[in-house]
Write a protein that holds these residues in place. Structure first.
Motif, mmCIF file in Angstrom:
data_model
loop_
_atom_site.group_PDB
_atom_site.id
_atom_site.type_symbol
_atom_site.label_atom_id
_atom_site.label_comp_id
_atom_site.label_asym_id
_atom_site.label_seq_id
_atom_site.Cartn_x
_atom_site.Cartn_y
_atom_site.Cartn_z
ATOM 1 N N GLN A 42 0.872 -1.180 0.000
ATOM 2 C CA GLN A 42 0.000 0.000 0.000
ATOM 3 C C GLN A 42 0.906 1.226 0.000
ATOM 4 O OE1 GLN A 42 -3.434 -0.195 -0.190
ATOM 5 N NE2 GLN A 42 -2.985 -2.380 -0.434
ATOM 6 N N ILE A 43 0.691 2.140 -0.931
ATOM 7 C CA ILE A 43 1.520 3.343 -0.998
ATOM 8 C C ILE A 43 0.609 4.572 -0.956
ATOM 9 C CG2 ILE A 43 3.238 4.624 -2.330
ATOM 10 C CD1 ILE A 43 4.158 1.936 -3.512
ATOM 11 N N GLU A 44 0.679 5.272 0.182
ATOM 12 C CA GLU A 44 -0.164 6.447 0.405
ATOM 13 C C GLU A 44 0.025 7.461 -0.728
ATOM 14 O OE1 GLU A 44 -2.321 6.480 2.958
ATOM 15 O OE2 GLU A 44 -3.049 8.408 2.176
ATOM 16 N N GLY A 45 -1.070 7.898 -1.320
ATOM 17 C CA GLY A 45 -0.983 8.936 -2.355
ATOM 18 C C GLY A 45 -0.940 8.390 -3.778
ATOM 19 N N LYS A 46 -0.710 7.096 -3.930
ATOM 20 C CA LYS A 46 -0.578 6.548 -5.288
ATOM 21 C C LYS A 46 -1.896 6.599 -6.068
ATOM 22 C CE LYS A 46 0.543 2.267 -7.723
ATOM 23 N NZ LYS A 46 -0.750 1.699 -8.127
ATOM 24 N N GLY A 47 -3.001 6.241 -5.390
ATOM 25 C CA GLY A 47 -4.298 6.220 -6.086
ATOM 26 C C GLY A 47 -4.656 7.588 -6.628
ATOM 27 N N SER A 48 -4.459 8.595 -5.803
ATOM 28 C CA SER A 48 -4.780 9.959 -6.196
ATOM 29 C C SER A 48 -3.893 10.409 -7.364
ATOM 30 C CB SER A 48 -4.624 10.867 -4.974
ATOM 31 O OG SER A 48 -4.264 12.155 -5.362
ATOM 32 N N LEU A 49 -2.610 10.122 -7.285
ATOM 33 C CA LEU A 49 -1.701 10.541 -8.365
ATOM 34 C C LEU A 49 -2.060 9.842 -9.674
ATOM 35 C CD1 LEU A 49 1.611 10.814 -6.392
ATOM 36 C CD2 LEU A 49 0.690 12.585 -7.914
ATOM 37 N N ASN A 50 -2.304 8.530 -9.629
ATOM 38 C CA ASN A 50 -2.621 7.832 -10.876
ATOM 39 C C ASN A 50 -3.953 8.281 -11.462
ATOM 40 O OD1 ASN A 50 -0.286 6.450 -11.175
ATOM 41 N ND2 ASN A 50 -1.054 4.488 -10.436
ATOM 42 N N ASN A 51 -4.925 8.556 -10.590
ATOM 43 C CA ASN A 51 -6.217 9.049 -11.081
ATOM 44 C C ASN A 51 -6.040 10.393 -11.789
ATOM 45 O OD1 ASN A 51 -9.150 9.121 -11.245
ATOM 46 N ND2 ASN A 51 -9.075 10.697 -9.644
ATOM 47 N N ARG A 52 -5.220 11.266 -11.206
ATOM 48 C CA ARG A 52 -5.031 12.595 -11.803
ATOM 49 C C ARG A 52 -4.140 12.524 -13.040
ATOM 50 N NH1 ARG A 52 -2.693 15.911 -7.540
ATOM 51 N NH2 ARG A 52 -2.377 14.030 -6.298
ATOM 52 N N ILE A 53 -3.125 11.658 -13.011
ATOM 53 C CA ILE A 53 -2.237 11.539 -14.182
ATOM 54 C C ILE A 53 -2.997 10.978 -15.382
ATOM 55 C CG2 ILE A 53 -0.258 10.265 -15.134
ATOM 56 C CD1 ILE A 53 1.036 10.537 -12.277
ATOM 57 N N THR A 54 -3.760 9.901 -15.162
ATOM 58 C CA THR A 54 -4.466 9.309 -16.307
ATOM 59 C C THR A 54 -5.510 10.280 -16.849
ATOM 60 O OG1 THR A 54 -5.250 7.163 -17.112
ATOM 61 C CG2 THR A 54 -6.346 8.018 -15.170
ATOM 62 N N SER A 55 -6.115 11.081 -15.979
ATOM 63 C CA SER A 55 -7.116 12.047 -16.436
ATOM 64 C C SER A 55 -6.483 13.116 -17.318
ATOM 65 C CB SER A 55 -7.802 12.709 -15.234
ATOM 66 O OG SER A 55 -8.466 11.737 -14.449
ATOM 67 N N VAL A 56 -5.369 13.676 -16.889
ATOM 68 C CA VAL A 56 -4.758 14.737 -17.705
ATOM 69 C C VAL A 56 -4.219 14.139 -19.012
ATOM 70 C CG1 VAL A 56 -2.483 14.737 -16.562
ATOM 71 C CG2 VAL A 56 -3.269 16.785 -17.710
ATOM 72 N N LEU A 57 -3.743 12.904 -18.962
ATOM 73 C CA LEU A 57 -3.273 12.279 -20.208
ATOM 74 C C LEU A 57 -4.436 12.042 -21.177
ATOM 75 C CD1 LEU A 57 -0.513 9.813 -18.994
ATOM 76 C CD2 LEU A 57 -0.246 11.634 -20.705
#
Ligand SMILES: Nc1ncnc2c1ncn2[C@@H]1O[C@H](COP(=O)(O)OP(=O)(O)O)[C@@H](O)[C@H]1O
Ligand SMILES: [Mg+2]
Length: 256
Positions: A42-57
Motif C-alpha cells: 500500500q503506498i499512500e498517495g498513489k491512487g490519487s496521483l494515478n487518477n489525476r495523471i491518467t485524467s490529464v493524459l
C-alpha cells in the motif's frame, strides 16, 4: 450520478456500476503490485496521483484527436468512464528496449529500436499474461482480423501522441501498456489507464537520454517499485506536475 454496486476489484482499481448503464465509476486504490501480484504494497498517495495523471493524459490525447473511455474526473481518487466490453489483451508498445524485451533478446536497456514494436499479451493473471502473436489472437478467436487491425491502428496513434506529449515534458517514453474495448455502440476505444504504473518513463531533464553520469536509468515510473529503487511518489508527482503544466500551456480542455 449515483455510485451503485462494485462490479470488479482489480489490482489497481475498483469498478462500480452507476445509475447510467453505459457509465462506470472508477476508484483508484493505493495498492501497488508487481510480478503478477507477487510483490504488493500500500503506498499512500498513489491512487490519487494515478487518477489525476491518467485524467490529464486522456485530456491531452483528446486534444490530439484520440478519444478514450474517459468521461471526467470526479474526485482525487475517482473518475467516470464509458463502460466497455474489454478485449482480454495487454497491448504493449515499445520504442526503446527495456524490461522483459531487453532480457529476452539480450540487448542493453536503453537501446533505441529502429521502429516501434507492437506486442500483445493475453490478459490472464492465472497464465501470467502470456505473449501471443497476431495469428494466435485470430486463431484462438480472441479478436477478428478486422478488430486486430483497428486495435493496432489505435495503439500506433496513441504511441505517436504520447511520444509527442512526453517529449514536450522532457521525458523519454520507453514503452507502455494500454487496453482497449468496445463501446455499446460498437466503436473500439482506448480504455483502462495510462499512468507511470503502465509506462516506462525516463527523465530527460539532464539531456542524457534518461541515464545519469554513472549510466543508471533515471526512472519516473513503476520500475522504482519493481526494482526496489526508492519511493514512487516524488517521481509520480513530478510527472503529474509536468503534464499539468503542459495541458495548461496548450490550453487543453480539462474534464473535471
Ligand atoms: N471502460 C472500461 N469498461 C470496463 N472495464 C474496464 C474499463 N476500463 C478498464 N476496465 C477493466 O477494469 C479492470 C480493473 O482495473 P485494474 O485494477 O487495473 O485490474 P487488473 O488487476 O485486472 O489490471 C481491468 O480488468 C480493466 O480491464
Ligand atoms: Mg490493470
Amino acid at each position: 450520478m449515483k455510485k451503485l454496486e462494485m462490479l470488479y476489484k482489480g489490482k489497481a482499481k475498483k469498478m462500480y456500476a452507476t445509475d447510467e448503464p453505459d457509465v462506470l465509476w472508477v476508484e483508484y486504490m493505493n495498492q501497488a503490485t508487481a510480478f503478477n501480484g507477487e510483490k504488493k504494497e500500500q503506498i499512500e498517495g498513489k491512487g490519487s496521483l494515478n487518477n489525476r495523471i491518467t485524467s490529464v493524459l486522456f485530456d491531452l490525447l483528446r486534444a490530439r484527436g484520440i478519444e478514450s473511455h474517459f468521461v471526467r474526473r470526479i474526485s482525487d481518487t475517482e473518475q467516470l468512464v464509458r463502460k466497455m466490453d474489454m478485449f482480454p489483451l495487454e497491448i504493449i508498445m515499445r520504442n526503446t528496449a527495456a524490461g522483459s524485451f531487453a532480457k529476452r533478446y539480450g540487448v542493453e536497456e536503453g537501446t533505441p529500436l529502429k521502429k516501434p514494436i507492437l506486442e500483445f499479451c493475453v490478459k490472464s493473471d492465472d497464465l501470467g499474461d502470456p505473449f501471443i502473436n497476431n495469428d494466435g489472437l485470430v486463431a484462438l478467436g480472441i479478436v477478428t482480423e478486422d478488430e486486430l487491425a483497428e486495435i493496432s491502428r489505435i495503439a500506433y496513434a496513441v504511441n505517436d501522441a504520447l511520444t509527442d506529449i512526453f517529449s514536450k515534458i522532457d521525458v523519454r517514453l520507453v514503452d507502455f501498456k494500454i487496453e482497449e474495448g468496445r463501446t455499446s455502440d460498437g466503436a473500439i476505444l482506448l480504455a483502462d489507464e495510462i499512468t507511470p504504473d503502465t509506462c516506462r518513463l525516463w527523465d530527460l531533464k539532464d539531456g542524457n537520454g534518461g541515464k545519469d553520469d554513472d549510466g543508471a536509468i533515471e526512472h519516473l515510473d513503476k520500475d522504482l517499485f519493481r526494482r526496489g529503487l526508492g519511493s514512487i511518489i516524488p517521481a509520480y508527482e513530478e510527472i503529474y506536475a509536468r503534464l499539468t503544466a503542459l495541458a495548461e500551456a496548450e490550453g487543453v480542455e480539462r474534464a473535471e
